[in-house]
Design a protein around this motif. Structure first.
Motif, mmCIF file in Angstrom:
data_model
loop_
_atom_site.group_PDB
_atom_site.id
_atom_site.type_symbol
_atom_site.label_atom_id
_atom_site.label_comp_id
_atom_site.label_asym_id
_atom_site.label_seq_id
_atom_site.Cartn_x
_atom_site.Cartn_y
_atom_site.Cartn_z
ATOM 1 N N GLY A 234 0.853 -1.175 0.000
ATOM 2 C CA GLY A 234 0.000 0.000 0.000
ATOM 3 C C GLY A 234 0.896 1.233 0.000
ATOM 4 O O GLY A 234 0.867 2.049 -0.910
ATOM 5 N N LEU A 235 1.727 1.324 1.011
ATOM 6 C CA LEU A 235 2.629 2.463 1.143
ATOM 7 C C LEU A 235 3.954 1.947 1.667
ATOM 8 O O LEU A 235 4.016 1.371 2.751
ATOM 9 C CB LEU A 235 2.014 3.480 2.115
ATOM 10 N N LEU A 236 4.994 2.125 0.879
ATOM 11 C CA LEU A 236 6.324 1.691 1.295
ATOM 12 C C LEU A 236 7.127 2.910 1.713
ATOM 13 O O LEU A 236 7.295 3.838 0.941
ATOM 14 C CB LEU A 236 7.014 0.975 0.138
ATOM 15 N N LEU A 237 7.577 2.928 2.951
ATOM 16 C CA LEU A 237 8.344 4.065 3.445
ATOM 17 C C LEU A 237 9.776 3.619 3.670
ATOM 18 O O LEU A 237 10.023 2.680 4.415
ATOM 19 C CB LEU A 237 7.771 4.561 4.770
ATOM 20 N N ASN B 259 -4.613 -4.312 0.697
ATOM 21 C CA ASN B 259 -3.258 -4.362 0.167
ATOM 22 C C ASN B 259 -2.554 -5.565 0.786
ATOM 23 O O ASN B 259 -2.907 -5.981 1.888
ATOM 24 C CB ASN B 259 -2.488 -3.104 0.560
ATOM 25 N N THR B 260 -1.568 -6.106 0.082
ATOM 26 C CA THR B 260 -0.807 -7.187 0.699
ATOM 27 C C THR B 260 -0.166 -6.683 1.990
ATOM 28 O O THR B 260 -0.234 -7.332 3.019
ATOM 29 C CB THR B 260 0.308 -7.673 -0.242
ATOM 30 N N THR B 261 0.477 -5.508 1.902
ATOM 31 C CA THR B 261 1.012 -4.872 3.091
ATOM 32 C C THR B 261 0.502 -3.441 3.122
ATOM 33 O O THR B 261 0.656 -2.721 2.146
ATOM 34 C CB THR B 261 2.551 -4.860 3.058
ATOM 35 N N GLY B 262 -0.122 -3.050 4.214
ATOM 36 C CA GLY B 262 -0.654 -1.680 4.304
ATOM 37 C C GLY B 262 0.466 -0.665 4.298
ATOM 38 O O GLY B 262 0.660 0.071 3.345
ATOM 39 N N GLN C 85 -8.751 -5.012 5.888
ATOM 40 C CA GLN C 85 -8.564 -6.214 5.071
ATOM 41 C C GLN C 85 -7.249 -6.286 4.321
ATOM 42 O O GLN C 85 -7.193 -6.705 3.174
ATOM 43 C CB GLN C 85 -9.701 -6.337 4.061
ATOM 44 N N ASN C 86 -6.196 -5.848 4.964
ATOM 45 C CA ASN C 86 -4.889 -6.028 4.353
ATOM 46 C C ASN C 86 -4.305 -7.362 4.805
ATOM 47 O O ASN C 86 -4.718 -7.909 5.827
ATOM 48 C CB ASN C 86 -3.963 -4.906 4.806
ATOM 49 N N GLY C 87 -3.342 -7.886 4.055
ATOM 50 C CA GLY C 87 -2.624 -9.067 4.501
ATOM 51 C C GLY C 87 -1.887 -8.724 5.788
ATOM 52 O O GLY C 87 -2.162 -9.262 6.849
ATOM 53 N N TRP C 88 -0.951 -7.813 5.690
ATOM 54 C CA TRP C 88 -0.328 -7.222 6.852
ATOM 55 C C TRP C 88 -0.765 -5.765 6.920
ATOM 56 O O TRP C 88 -0.642 -5.041 5.928
ATOM 57 C CB TRP C 88 1.187 -7.229 6.731
#
Lengths: 415, 260
Positions: A257-260, A276-279, A297-300
């Motif tokens: 979703g958002l990679l920081l 998202n798979t990862t939020g 409802q994200n995976g992580w």
């Protein structure tokens, strides 16, 4: 209506400057845009009537306004770059620019600007272009209401497509209400400071929806990033504000979703992370305030990697995520207090809305997966439910500092 | 064999237990569909129910049925009937009656919710296929156990142990092995270990067809590459069938020389 009003204003303005108005129309004395540009003087306005125009490279070297009526179609004869702008204050409004081919030597764009300021690109349709709008070393430009889309091809890969909106070494830009689809990155910013990205719709791009690096003091407000190959990646930046954005359906094994990465002193507030798979994936990011977001409802919901310190998570709603939190590394300075976790099952005897039992968002199994990735094949098996339950009842292996001391009993309602 | 099958099938399908089993699936499937209101989520929830309950119910029901029909078996074996056809017929009657209850109980609500024509049809079919094969496998195992042990308590205990082993203990050992070999690439080992347990295999097959595989990261990709390709599908369905064929072979061999 607003468009006509705007045109009216432009006309009045140009009348005020005693600037000339040129009209380009097919089968008339002035039937080519590049001749019109050559004839024009600084401050002129060129109206382009509907039709299909094949043009040689259009180089603009003085302030100029080009307005299309009913989206005239403009193409380069060699299917190369359409507009190259080497002047301040150029406005391009209401054109349909199309068919810029992929080129591995030059980054051809539908509109390219180099070292200018005060430009405005509005209401254009840019179809099937290599790069869409590309600005370098520029400032105070506005990119608004453009529709930028590539035709998806069979062999889609990162190398054979360009970015829809590409900014490099810019400042004080406004990117607003654009729609970008099927490009490499929807919006790409590198070394772009003090800019605003607002209300854009970024869908189905091959790599990232939004990709920015080394860009400080920027604001990202009310954008929607949906189904992009790898979601949104933001790196090496400071003082970022992200508000009211939607990060949705970025699903895949390397999708976020958002990679920081290396983001510091920023605020992530009231965003909506859905499926998202990862939020949020966080690495090397410090002092970020993550408040009032919804993770649904994200995976992580959250994956926090090493060397992320002093981040605060508060008043967020975590709803129905497979895993709420995975933590790698031993940082103890992140605070997770005062969120709502839908998997929380504690009680509230004094009825103050805050659960009396602290909540541990890290499940044992998510730690096991973190250490031994292949154990993910046991996901959703009965054994895993049993050991998660056992660990919840008497925690032995999950770190005891990872706790929400004031878990909310009810989901937060934001106004 | 067909006559015996027909007889025991109709005997079972008319019994209260089949009806209860059918009603249970009808109620739970409708409830899950109603509560989630979403086919994918319902399929995931039903996966958990099916993977746990079908083996358990098949095991218990199979053992009860065989112990109760012992006199019938002795009576019939006194007649000129091949042992093989008697036992196989009875086994087929047992497993098919269970399967029919399952198919109707789970299938009807899903069809009512419009799974046919939706894009989740393939997921649903995988779910039903896995449930069906698990029913066959576990009723076969319990049938064999019940034939093997004259003592009902021992037989029940052993049948339940098989269920417990397959659904929990095996995974525990699996996890321990993965932890022991932590520093080695264990993806292929994990695939092999999965192939040996029908419950795990069913679970992985269902999950790979759902979107969950993305959660497994690199491992998921490896599994997907194996199970998603034609070879993987062939191998996994073959192992599931082997879980039927090999016990049937042993069942027939044992039934042929057993003293009654």
């Amino acid at each position: 209506m607003r468009r006509y009003l705007f045109i009216l204003v432009v006309i009045l303005y140009s009348a005020l400057l005693k600037a000339e108005v040129l009209k380009v129309r097919l089968n008339s004395s002035l039937s080519s845009l590049h001749i019109a540009i050559k004839k024009s003087h600084a401050g002129d306005t060129i109206w382009v009537e509907a039709g299909s125009y094949k043009e040689p490279p259009l180089l603009i070297e003085h302030p100029l306004t080009i307005i299309g009526i009913d989206y005239p179609v403009i193409e380069n004869t060699k299917r190369e770059e359409i507009f190259t702008i080497e002047s301040d204050s150029v406005n391009i409004i209401g054109l349909q620019l199309q068919n810029v081919d992929v080129n591995y030597v030059n980054d051809f764009a539908a509109i390219k600007v180099n070292k200018q300021e005060g430009c405005k690109f509005e209401n254009n349709h840019i179809l099937n272009s290599f790069f869409g709008i590309m600005l370098k070393n520029s400032s105070t430009c506005i990119i608004r209401n453009n529709y930028i889309k590539r035709n998806p091809t069979e062999e889609e890969d990162e190398m054979s497509t360009g970015n829809a909106i590409h900014l490099w070494y810019c400042r004080d830009m406004l990117i607003e209400k654009n729609e970008t689809r099927n490009h490499r990155d929807g919006i790409y910013l590198e070394f772009v400071d003090r800019s605003i990205v607002r209300e854009n719709l970024v869908v189905d791009n091959i790599r990232y929806g939004l990709h920015f690096m080394f860009s400080d003091h920027d604001q990202y407000i009310a954008n929607t990033f949906r189904s992009n190959g790898a979601g949104v990646a933001v790196m090496f930046s400071k003082y970022i504000i992200m508000k009211n954005n939607h990060f949705e359906y970025n699903w895949g094994s390397s999708s976020y979703g958002l990679l920081l990465k290396d983001i510091t002193d920023s605020e992530i507030i009231r965003n909506y992370f859905n499926t998202n798979t990862t939020g949020i994936y966080m690495e090397g990011s410090n002092r970020i305030k993550i408040f009032e977001n919804i993770f649904n409802q994200n995976g992580w919901a959250l994956k926090i990697y090493g060397s992320s310190n002093e981040n605060q998570f508060s008043r967020n709603n975590f709803l129905n995520n497979s895993f709420e939190l995975s933590v790698f590394g031993r940082s103890t300075t992140n605070k997770y207090d005062g969120n709502y976790w839908s998997l929380y099952t504690g009680y509230d005897l004094d009825k103050n809305g805050i659960g009396d039992v602290p909540y541990r968002p890290v499940k044992l199994f998510s730690r096991i997966i973190g250490k031994i990735p292949s154990s993910s094949i046991l996901m959703r098996s009965l054994l895993i439910d049993i050991i998660n339950f056992a660990e919840k009842v008497s925690p032995v292996l999950t770190p005891d500092y990872l706790m929400d001391h004031q878990p909310s009993k009810k989901p937060f309602v934001y106004d | 064999m067909f006559k015996i099958f027909k007889y025991s099938f109709f005997d079972l399908i008319r019994s209260t237990w089949s009806l209860v089993y059918l009603l249970f699936f009808l109620v739970i499937t409708s409830a899950i569909l109603y509560m989630s209101g979403d086919l994918t989520k319902a399929i995931i929830s039903m996966m958990n129910v099916i993977l746990m309950l079908i083996p358990l119910v098949s095991t218990v029901f199979g053992a009860i049925y065989l112990y109760n029909s012992r006199e019938f078996a002795e009576l019939l074996l006194a007649q000129p009937i091949k042992r093989k056809s008697f036992f196989l017929g009875q086994y087929l009657g047992l497993s098919i009656s269970l399967t029919v209850s399952f198919l109707i109980g789970v299938g009807l609500p899903f069809i009512f919710w419009g799974v046919i024509g939706s894009k989740y049809l393939s997921n649903f079919l995988v779910l039903m296929g896995v449930g069906l094969l698990l029913g066959f496998i576990f009723s076969l195992l319990s049938y064999w156990v019940a034939l093997r042990f004259e003592n009902r308590i021992k037989g029940f205990g052993f049948a339940l142990f098989i269920w417990l082993f397959m659904s929990v203990i095996y995974d525990g050992i699996f996890l321990l092995i993965l932890i022991w070999f932590e520093s080695y690439p264990t993806e292929n080992l994990a695939i092999i270990l999965t192939l040996f347990n029908p419950i795990d295999l069913g679970r992985v097959l269902i999950m790979l067809f759902l979107d969950t595989s993305a959660l497994m990261g690199y491992t998921g990709a490896v599994f997907y590459k194996f199970f998603g390709a034609l070879n993987g599908i062939l191998i996994s369905s073959m192992t599931l069938f082997l879980w039927i064929i090999i016990p049937v072979f042993f069942l027939v061999r044992y039934a042929n020389k057993k003293d009654f």
